[in-house]
Every structure is written in structure tokens, then in C-alpha cells.
Design a protein around this motif. Structure first.
Motif, mmCIF file in Angstrom:
data_model
loop_
_atom_site.group_PDB
_atom_site.id
_atom_site.type_symbol
_atom_site.label_atom_id
_atom_site.label_comp_id
_atom_site.label_asym_id
_atom_site.label_seq_id
_atom_site.Cartn_x
_atom_site.Cartn_y
_atom_site.Cartn_z
ATOM 1 N N THR A 115 -7.665 3.495 -0.752
ATOM 2 C CA THR A 115 -6.826 2.363 -0.339
ATOM 3 C C THR A 115 -6.510 2.328 1.155
ATOM 4 O OG1 THR A 115 -4.924 3.706 -1.062
ATOM 5 C CG2 THR A 115 -5.700 2.006 -2.566
ATOM 6 N N ASP B 196 -14.909 -10.093 -2.801
ATOM 7 C CA ASP B 196 -13.912 -9.653 -1.819
ATOM 8 C C ASP B 196 -14.248 -8.223 -1.398
ATOM 9 O OD1 ASP B 196 -11.681 -8.641 -0.480
ATOM 10 O OD2 ASP B 196 -10.263 -9.785 -1.696
ATOM 11 N N ASP C 262 -12.607 -6.073 0.218
ATOM 12 C CA ASP C 262 -11.491 -5.139 0.028
ATOM 13 C C ASP C 262 -11.488 -4.579 -1.392
ATOM 14 O OD1 ASP C 262 -10.561 -5.490 2.605
ATOM 15 O OD2 ASP C 262 -9.082 -7.015 2.052
ATOM 16 N N ASN D 262 0.854 -1.182 0.000
ATOM 17 C CA ASN D 262 0.000 0.000 0.000
ATOM 18 C C ASN D 262 0.895 1.239 0.000
ATOM 19 O OD1 ASN D 262 -1.875 2.035 0.416
ATOM 20 N ND2 ASN D 262 -2.989 0.940 2.017
ATOM 21 N N LYS E 177 -14.674 -2.398 -2.010
ATOM 22 C CA LYS E 177 -14.509 -1.134 -1.287
ATOM 23 C C LYS E 177 -13.586 -0.210 -2.075
ATOM 24 C CE LYS E 177 -14.146 1.778 2.294
ATOM 25 N NZ LYS E 177 -15.244 2.729 2.661
ATOM 26 N N HIS F 42 -8.142 1.282 3.554
ATOM 27 C CA HIS F 42 -8.641 0.082 4.236
ATOM 28 C C HIS F 42 -7.698 -1.109 4.063
ATOM 29 C CE1 HIS F 42 -10.102 -0.135 0.109
ATOM 30 N NE2 HIS F 42 -10.231 -1.437 0.235
ATOM 31 N N PHE F 43 -6.719 -0.996 3.171
ATOM 32 C CA PHE F 43 -5.737 -2.065 2.997
ATOM 33 C C PHE F 43 -4.608 -1.914 4.022
ATOM 34 C CE2 PHE F 43 -7.270 -1.874 -1.517
ATOM 35 C CZ PHE F 43 -7.666 -3.199 -1.641
ATOM 36 N N LYS G 259 -3.194 -10.782 -2.446
ATOM 37 C CA LYS G 259 -4.463 -10.973 -3.137
ATOM 38 C C LYS G 259 -4.252 -11.956 -4.276
ATOM 39 C CE LYS G 259 -7.326 -8.299 -0.948
ATOM 40 N NZ LYS G 259 -8.405 -8.924 -0.143
#
Length: 299
Positions: free
Chosen positions: A192, A269, A271, A184, A274, A194-195, A201
Motif C-alpha cells: 500500500t 486502475d 493503483d 492509508n 499494483k 503507493h497510495f 476510490k
């Protein structure tokens, strides 16, 4: 009495009974003494179409490789807007609406939409010269947003302005679909944040060509220290700089791209969904994030 006469008598009794039942059903119910009259049947409420804040056009036309995830990606964009009420979504697998000319039969053109999403489009889209000019005008000059999902980079190789707008084109996926080690690069961005700082992945990561880090704001990238390069002829970037998601400006237009979303499972997913939700919000001008270039993370 003859059988025919009996049959006619039975029919007469049935008809008389049916009329009596119908009359009873239509007659008002008898009220008990002192009971107030029943209120009249309420008028059903008027239903009107929900007015959404913005309008998003999703294009899923494929004239090359056809990803299984196109439908899932298109539906996800629709679902995001529908559930939040932030936008309504027009989903098309043709390019007819990518124009500014008036259309017939209630069809909307680019003047109606606030952002365009290319959901794993591939090959040369069925757009004439004027349509291409109209789309660039809508983004560059009028500030419409653009969001490219996965194979949006595998599209329109014969249209130089398209590659300039997106930031580049597809140039192989050196490791296919694998557990990609991702870093990230902007934990402050709403797209981003939330990562975690580093994560994995399972997805197919594109290697972009005609792509320059100094012309985009990288949000996510592969960790070059965790990739295997030996005997991999599809690795074409000597700098081993493999961006996974970025933002940029194209004139007045906000542009986002990510290579995530190759598999159908990716769209389950939270993530990934989102990230695309926040990317569309940003492309629509509903939130803010940086488009300034920055140096690579230490390797």
C-alpha cells in the motif's frame, strides 16, 4: 481441328507449363561467377515453456451474486504473473483443483500451487469435507498463500474455518458503490505504500462481520469522519471501523484480503492492480510486510 482436340491440346500445354514452373521453383538458384554459396536454411530454435518461479491458482466460482468483474480480476492475476515472469496462473471457475488427492489428465492439485486467489467467489463453493480440510492444511500447515478479492468475503458462510482464515464474512455494503474516502494505515507496506495518506476510490466497500481489528493488520480503511450514517439501516458496526484491506497469518500461511475490485473499471486502475500484485508477491513469500495488529488512526 475439332474443339475436343483443341481442348486436349490446351490442357497438355497447361500441364507442361505447370511442370516446368514446379521444376524451376525446386531447382537451386544460379550463382553469379565468384558469388559464395548461400548458407543453408537455419534450423528453427527449440521452444520450451518458460519456467516461472511460482504457481498461482485462481478460483472464480460463483454460487451467489455474479460480479461482472470476475473475468477481469482473473485475467489481471494472469497478466501480472505473465508479464513479470514471477508466477504462472491456472484459472478455474470450479473447485476441482482444491484438493490434495491425485488428479487425472494432467490436472494439478494443491501440492503444485504456492498460492490460492479467490476472485470474487460467492456462495457455498462446491467442495466436499476432504477438499476443505486439504485447503486448510495447504494454507495453515504448509504455508501456501491466500489472496481474497472483493467477494471472497461473500463465500463459504457454512465453513467456520474459512471465515477464521480470511478474517470475517460479508455483512452488507452500506453505501453501495460510491466515492469511498480511504485512509492509508500502513504507508511502509509494499502493498500500500503507493497510495497517498488519504484518497478516494469509486468502488463497493464491504462491511465485515465476525471481524476483529486485533486479529489482522489493517492496511487501508474508510475515513469514518467522512461517511454518512443517518437513515442507513445497513450500517451494523457501532465502532464504524470499516477496513478496506488487511493482512494476517493463518498458521504458516500468509493471507491478504481487500474489498476493492467490485467494478470492471477497478481492474484498469493501476493503483488497484499494483496493490493486488504486491499482495500476491507477499503471499508467495517474495517480499515482506507486517501482519502485526495496530491501533486505529485518530478519528
Amino acid at each position: 481441328m475439332r474443339p475436343s482436340s483443341i481442348f486436349k491440346s490446351v490442357l497438355s500445354l497447361i500441364a507442361a507449363g505447370a511442370i516446368a514452373v514446379s521444376a524451376a521453383a525446386q531447382a537451386p538458384a544460379q550463382r553469379a561467377p565468384g558469388q559464395p554459396p548461400a548458407p543453408p536454411n537455419p534450423t528453427p530454435p527449440m521452444r520450451s515453456k518458460t519456467i516461472h518461479l511460482k504457481h498461482v491458482l485462481v478460483i472464480g466460482q460463483t454460487n451467489g451474486f455474479q460480479h461482472d468483474s470476475v473475468s477481469a480480476a482473473m485475467y489481471s492475476v494472469y497478466k501480472m504473473g505473465h508479464e513479470t515472469g514471477l508466477w504462472d496462473t491456472e484459472m478455474r471457475t470450479d473447485a476441482e483443483l482444491l484438493t490434495k488427492k491425485p488428479l487425472q489428465n494432467n490436472a494439478k492439485n494443491l501440492d503444485y500451487f504456492d498460492a490460492i486467489v479467490f476472485a470474487s467467489t460467492t456462495g457455498e463453493l462446491a467442495m466436499d469435507y476432504q477438499q476443505k480440510a486439504d485447503m486448510m492444511t495447504a494454507i495453515r500447515d504448509e504455508g501456501k498463500g491466500f489472496v481474497g478479492i472483493h467477494a471472497a468475503l461473500d463465500t463459504n458462510y457454512k465453513w467456520p474455518e474459512y471465515g477464521e482464515m480470511t478474517g470475517g464474512w460479508f455483512d452488507q455494503h452500506p453505501w453501495g458503490t460510491f466515492n469511498a474516502p480511504i485512509r492509508n494505515e500502513d504507508a511502509d507496506s509494499p502493498i500500500t505504500k503507493h497510495f497517498p495518506a488519504a484518497f478516494m476510490k469509486y468502488d463497493e466497500i464491504y462491511q465485515p462481520k465476525n471481524w476483529d481489528r486485533t486479529k489482522v493488520h489493517v492496511l487501508l480503511s474508510l475515513d469514518p469522519s467522512k461517511l454518512v450514517y443517518a437513515n442507513n439501516r445497513n450500517v451494523h458496526r457501532d465502532d464504524h471501523d470499516f477496513a478496506v484491506a488487511w493482512t494476517k497469518m493463518y498458521g504458516k500461511g500468509r493471507v491478504f484480503y481487500s474489498t476493492l475490485g467490485h467494478t470492471e473499471e477497478a481492474w484498469d486502475d493501476p493503483d488497484v492492480t499494483k496493490m493486488y500484485f504486491e499482495a500476491i508477491r507477499w503471499a508467495l513469500g517474495l517480499t515482506e510486510t507486517s501482519t502485526a495488529t495496530h491501533a486505529r488512526l485518530p478519528q
